[in-house]
Design an enzyme around this catalytic site. Structure first.
Site, PDB file in Angstrom:
ATOM      1  N   LYS A 128     -43.049  -5.816  94.665  1.00  0.00           N
ATOM      2  CA  LYS A 128     -42.054  -6.276  95.634  1.00  0.00           C
ATOM      3  C   LYS A 128     -41.383  -5.053  96.246  1.00  0.00           C
ATOM      4  CE  LYS A 128     -38.180  -9.502  96.090  1.00  0.00           C
ATOM      5  NZ  LYS A 128     -37.287 -10.445  95.374  1.00  0.00           N
ATOM      6  N   ARG A 172     -43.173  -7.150  89.414  1.00  0.00           N
ATOM      7  CA  ARG A 172     -42.723  -8.457  88.939  1.00  0.00           C
ATOM      8  C   ARG A 172     -43.869  -9.215  88.282  1.00  0.00           C
ATOM      9  NH1 ARG A 172     -39.512 -12.374  93.000  1.00  0.00           N
ATOM     10  NH2 ARG A 172     -41.529 -12.712  93.999  1.00  0.00           N
ATOM     11  N   ARG A 220     -45.035 -22.114  94.975  1.00  0.00           N
ATOM     12  CA  ARG A 220     -43.711 -22.693  95.185  1.00  0.00           C
ATOM     13  C   ARG A 220     -43.857 -24.052  95.862  1.00  0.00           C
ATOM     14  NH1 ARG A 220     -41.132 -17.434  96.594  1.00  0.00           N
ATOM     15  NH2 ARG A 220     -42.615 -15.857  95.972  1.00  0.00           N
ATOM     16  N   ASP A 256     -39.017 -22.413  99.476  1.00  0.00           N
ATOM     17  CA  ASP A 256     -39.937 -21.304  99.199  1.00  0.00           C
ATOM     18  C   ASP A 256     -39.491 -20.494  97.984  1.00  0.00           C
ATOM     19  OD1 ASP A 256     -37.932 -20.661 101.372  1.00  0.00           O
ATOM     20  OD2 ASP A 256     -38.517 -18.633 100.841  1.00  0.00           O
ATOM     21  N   ASN A 257     -38.314 -20.811  97.443  1.00  0.00           N
ATOM     22  CA  ASN A 257     -37.838 -20.164  96.214  1.00  0.00           C
ATOM     23  C   ASN A 257     -37.769 -21.151  95.052  1.00  0.00           C
ATOM     24  OD1 ASN A 257     -37.519 -17.724  97.557  1.00  0.00           O
ATOM     25  ND2 ASN A 257     -35.394 -18.129  98.076  1.00  0.00           N
TER      26      ASN A 257
END
EC number: 2.7.7.-
Length: 506
Positions: A118, A181, A188, A257-258
């Site tokens: 990320k 990560r 999602r 989307d989270n």
């Protein structure tokens, strides 16, 4: 940043199973190689949990791959596609705009764990952004995800922090960094929305079959596996969000989307833990309407689950009316599951009998007390636990939290309100050793205090001093263990230390 080169040296990072999905669900994308990568933090706790080779992750080969300078063999990195409702507004194309999936790690139990960079540069989904991340944003996600892991709340993992050696321009120049990560999955609700809106029901079926096979194989042989999938995701989200609220956590950007389909906390942007209690509290600078306030998070999670249900309707039944009935029945279960997890969790925090028919109104009255007196969330439950563990003989710590002057809106002082509440609580509290043990386990000594996080970020960004960051990560990994030298991490902020807003800094 330069383009990465291909490496033929052995790597534990395997080709990701996402490549079995139709290609419209991802785009091949090379990270922008860090100019002068420096490993600032390696999460050995997480590596040990995942049963990985510590020696390799400490090697120069690992640093090359995790900083985007090389990729292994034919294992080309990629960015995932998804859509999303952001603050209720529809965005048909989002996707990983600053992240690259490198592949997956395999545990001894053959579980596959995603590895993603990320802040590793632009992707086809960057929409004009640079795809980079500031060191401060990366440190924030590392600390907050470690806090959640320490609290036994399902979360993506922060495997490493790597300085890139370059500045990132936001409202000024900030040192750049990459977060490595890990996650059970990066699918999602927005992934299903993307498949539905761009390719239709067959694409949703392909994605749902993939999710069932990879994450919920036990549901694949269910009479209606897609109904079972929806029910499982709803169950996971209800439990997750209740757990957030039980420790005063506010995610800040609960967009679809989270919202993970595997029940993990994902995408730590403007998230924060509350200091003084306020059910309407928001920290995110862009949440001007309070959509994602602490007290709204359950309702928002249910709303997100409704959006997932919409994408699955064609799979639930060929009859549209019956499919809608099935989805509504599953969504109707959310409130029950959420309330069950939240109020049973509060019963543990307060050492109460979870079967007491008066539990819910008493918990609600407790939250009202905390709202009226603006007491510190974490400190209140810690002080109550201390009071209970001393057989209700040492109440100085608890009383001190309510020693402020009366607020104009209240007819009684905070101290008087506490005493009124305590008399009710004492009549209900369970005195058994099992109840006390559950109470202690439900009330962490430490949370990721915003002012402490900001102090760690400031020291790292301004002075290249990572000691505060690393020490705080150590403490947050064990939030139920209180050592004398760590007591300052319990301190609430002074007025000048109080963090009023947080930002999507990546």
């Amino acid at each position: 940043m330069d383009a990465p080169s291909r490496s033929h040296l052995a790597s534990p990072i395997l080709v990701a199973n996402y490549r079995s999905l139709p290609s419209f669900m991802y785009r091949d994308s090379l990270p922008e190689a860090a100019v002068s990568p420096q490993l600032l933090a390696l999460n050995t706790r997480l590596l040990e949990t995942l049963e990985q080779d510590l020696a390799w992750f400490n090697s120069s080969d690992a640093l090359e791959q995790l900083s985007g300078k090389t990729y292994y063999g034919s294992n080309l990195p990629f960015a995932l596609a998804y859509s999303g409702h952001q603050f209720g507004g529809w965005s048909p194309v989002l996707g990983d705009g600053r992240a690259h999936v490198l592949g997956q790690l395999k545990t001894a139990a053959d579980e596959l764990i995603d590895v993603q960079l990320k802040g590793s540069g632009a992707t086809p989904f960057s929409r004009g952004g640079d795809g980079r991340a500031t060191l401060g944003a990366v440190i924030r996600e590392y600390l907050l995800s470690e806090a959640m892991a320490g609290l036994n709340i399902s979360t993506t993992g922060s495997l490493a922090v790597i300085a890139t050696g370059e500045d990132v321009w936001r409202n000024g120049a900030y040192p750049g960094a990459i977060l490595v990560r890990t996650a059970k999955s990066h699918l999602r609700v927005g992934s299903f929305q993307y498949a539905a809106v761009h390719q239709g029901p067959e694409a949703v079926k392909t994605l749902a079959d993939f999710a069932l096979a990879q994450y919920y194989p036990e549901l694949s042989h269910d009479e209606n596996p897609y109904q079972a999938l929806l029910a499982q995701v709803i169950k996971g989200q209800a439990e997750l969000v209740a757990q957030w609220m039980l420790v005063g956590f506010i995610h800040g950007v609960m967009n679809t989307d989270n919202s993970s389909i595997t029940g993990e906390t994902i995408d730590y942007g403007p998230c924060a833990f509350m200091d003084e209690f306020n059910p309407n509290k928001v920290f995110s600078s862009i949440d001007s309407q309070g959509r994602y306030a602490w007290g709204n998070q359950g309702a928002i999670a249910q709303w997100n689950m409704a959006r997932l249900g919409e994408t699955l309707l064609p799979l639930l039944d060929s009859d549209e009316a019956k499919a809608l009935e099935i989805a509504q029945a599953q969504l109707g279960d959310f409130n029950r599951l959420f309330a069950e997890h939240f109020y049973q969790g509060m019963a543990r925090k307060l050492s109460l009998d979870a079967s007491d028919p008066e539990l819910i109104p008493f918990v609600d009255s407790t939250l009202q007390l905390m709202t009226n007196t603006r007491v510190d969330f974490c400190q209140f439950f810690n002080a109550l636990t201390e009071y209970h563990s001393t057989h209700r003989e040492q109440d100085a710590g608890l009383v001190a939290l309510f020693s402020t002057e009366a607020f104009p809106s209240l007819s009684s002082t905070p101290a008087q309100l506490l005493q009124d509440w305590l008399s009710q609580w004492q009549a209900k509290a369970c005195d058994s050793q099992a109840a006390l043990a559950a109470m202690i386990k439900a009330n962490p000594k430490f949370i990721a205090r915003n002012h402490k996080v900001e102090a760690a970020i400031s020291a790292a960004e301004q002075n290249n001093d990572y000691s505060l960051f690393l020490d705080m990560a150590r403490v947050l990994a064990n939030p139920y263990v209180l050592a004398e030298q760590d007591k300052h991490y319990q301190d609430a902020p002074t007025p000048d230390q109080r963090v009023k807003q947080t930002f999507c800094g990546t």
